[in-house]
Enzyme design. Structure first.
Site, mmCIF file in Angstrom:
data_model
loop_
_atom_site.group_PDB
_atom_site.id
_atom_site.type_symbol
_atom_site.label_atom_id
_atom_site.label_comp_id
_atom_site.label_asym_id
_atom_site.label_seq_id
_atom_site.Cartn_x
_atom_site.Cartn_y
_atom_site.Cartn_z
ATOM 1 N N LYS A 1 3.993 1.865 -8.840
ATOM 2 C CA LYS A 1 3.723 3.161 -9.475
ATOM 3 C C LYS A 1 4.967 3.813 -10.060
ATOM 4 C CE LYS A 1 1.654 4.503 -5.634
ATOM 5 N NZ LYS A 1 1.273 3.213 -5.031
ATOM 6 N N PRO B 1 -5.679 2.724 4.370
ATOM 7 C CA PRO B 1 -4.803 2.294 3.281
ATOM 8 C C PRO B 1 -5.599 1.653 2.144
ATOM 9 C CG PRO B 1 -4.803 0.640 5.006
ATOM 10 C CD PRO B 1 -5.680 1.779 5.505
ATOM 11 N N SER B 2 -4.939 1.462 1.020
ATOM 12 C CA SER B 2 -5.598 0.816 -0.114
ATOM 13 C C SER B 2 -5.666 -0.692 0.060
ATOM 14 C CB SER B 2 -4.868 1.152 -1.421
ATOM 15 O OG SER B 2 -3.511 0.750 -1.343
ATOM 16 N N TYR B 3 -4.787 -1.260 0.894
ATOM 17 C CA TYR B 3 -4.876 -2.680 1.250
ATOM 18 C C TYR B 3 -4.414 -2.843 2.693
ATOM 19 C CZ TYR B 3 0.138 -2.679 -0.043
ATOM 20 O OH TYR B 3 1.480 -2.396 -0.146
ATOM 21 N N TYR C 1 -3.841 6.065 5.947
ATOM 22 C CA TYR C 1 -4.967 5.615 6.754
ATOM 23 C C TYR C 1 -6.193 6.419 6.323
ATOM 24 C CZ TYR C 1 -7.661 3.769 10.582
ATOM 25 O OH TYR C 1 -8.607 3.100 11.316
ATOM 26 N N HIS D 1 -2.567 -4.553 4.857
ATOM 27 C CA HIS D 1 -1.350 -5.238 5.311
ATOM 28 C C HIS D 1 -0.345 -4.112 5.449
ATOM 29 C CE1 HIS D 1 1.313 -8.852 5.648
ATOM 30 N NE2 HIS D 1 2.213 -7.884 5.446
ATOM 31 N N GLU E 1 8.542 -11.073 -7.834
ATOM 32 C CA GLU E 1 9.352 -9.858 -7.699
ATOM 33 C C GLU E 1 10.628 -10.072 -6.877
ATOM 34 O OE1 GLU E 1 7.336 -6.078 -7.520
ATOM 35 O OE2 GLU E 1 5.408 -7.075 -7.293
ATOM 36 N N HIS F 1 2.196 -1.288 5.433
ATOM 37 C CA HIS F 1 3.280 -0.951 4.515
ATOM 38 C C HIS F 1 3.585 0.542 4.620
ATOM 39 C CE1 HIS F 1 -0.564 -0.429 2.416
ATOM 40 N NE2 HIS F 1 0.020 0.480 1.664
ATOM 41 N N VAL F 2 4.804 0.899 4.269
ATOM 42 C CA VAL F 2 5.274 2.277 4.349
ATOM 43 C C VAL F 2 5.662 2.754 2.950
ATOM 44 C CG1 VAL F 2 6.990 3.844 5.331
ATOM 45 C CG2 VAL F 2 6.136 1.923 6.697
#
Length: 285
Positions: A174, A238-240, A236, A242, A152, A244-245
């Site tokens: 998404k 999160p889905s993973y 919170y 690490h 990416e 991220h915002v």
């Protein structure tokens, strides 16, 4: 899975069951089998998102694809645009593919019940922290691929190269990359030590403010969106794990995960971090 075989394989997807249907976000998640190189079938999750489809063209989406264009591929994730009618200029369908899909992915994309838990520092130390530590790094290899420049690269909108406080800003998987009203970007921090918002400290304030500043600038310069037109939030749990915002058009009401109890505004996190005099942020999950 070879990126060159994904478009053709979609036409022969073998459906096992529907994992989730969301009429608000106009998405459907399917579990089934995709044929990989050599003819072997592999478990796969197909998430289909309508991009302004007409009511008469929603049936048999996968079997009636006229053209499929790969947008991006990293690790086990692929994103594609598809056309149901070749006379259309814009893609009518955006498709996300997870292949091979594990049982963890199946649970993630299935319909789920929401339960709110008041998490204390003691609960975090005794239960949540070991749970986070148990996740193998391979689960988020796609994140490391983005941060290292292996995938990416052409989608990166901004990169701060600081090893401890750096981050990248890029379109979220998404978003369809076209519709400004559903603009969805994500900022991913460089440091592996910040797994979730519980790890935030006063020393991270410059990074958090930088994410807000640079994302606001990008949204205004590229899409004409003012500062108040963007919602910044952190999940919170999160889905993973690490840090991220999420950076979303504030008028996009169909944003999954933007509800109170899961989404915490970046501005609130900045304010709490400024005033931090305890070991952990006191938030619900």
């Amino acid at each position: 899975m070879s990126t060159s075989t994904i478009p053709e394989s979609l036409k022969h997807f073998q459906l096992e069951r529907v994992l989730n249907e969301d009429p608000v976000t106009h998405t459907i998640a399917l579990l089934g089998q995709l044929q990989m190189e050599g003819g072997k079938l592999s478990s796969a999750i197909i998430r289909i998102e309508k991009t302004a489809l007409s009511a008469s063209s929603v049936l048999d989406v996968l079997s009636n694809l006229k053209d499929v264009q790969l947008i991006e591929h990293t690790d086990i994730y692929s994103w594609l645009f598809a056309w149901l009618n070749q006379s259309q200029d814009r893609p009518e369908v955006k498709i996300n593919v997870v292949c091979p899909a594990t049982e963890v992915h199946v649970r993630k994309y299935s319909a789920q019940q929401t339960i709110l838990v008041r998490e204390t520092p003691e609960i975090f130390e005794r239960i949540v922290k070991p749970y986070i530590a148990a996740f193998p790094p391979t689960r988020i290899q796609w994140v490391y691929n983005i941060l290292s420049g292996k995938s990416e690269v052409d989608k990166i909108l901004y990169r701060d190269t600081s090893e401890d406080y750096g981050y990248v800003i890029l379109p979220d998987m998404k978003w369809d990359l076209i519709t400004v009203s559903s603009l969805y970007l994500v900022a991913i921090v460089q440091s592996k030590d910040i797994r979730c918002l519980r790890d935030l400290r006063r020393r991270h304030l410059g990074m958090l403010r930088g994410i807000r500043r640079e994302a606001s600038r990008i949204a205004k310069e590229k899409w004409g969106l003012s500062d108040g037109s963007i919602r910044f939030f952190v999940h919170y749990q999160p889905s993973y794990y690490h840090f991220h915002v999420h950076i979303v058009n504030a008028n996009y009401i169909g944003t999954a995960g933007s509800t109170v109890g899961q989404a915490h505004l970046l501005d609130d996190l900045i304010s709490m971090t400024q005033k931090m005099d305890r070991q952990y942020l006191n938030v619900s999950r």
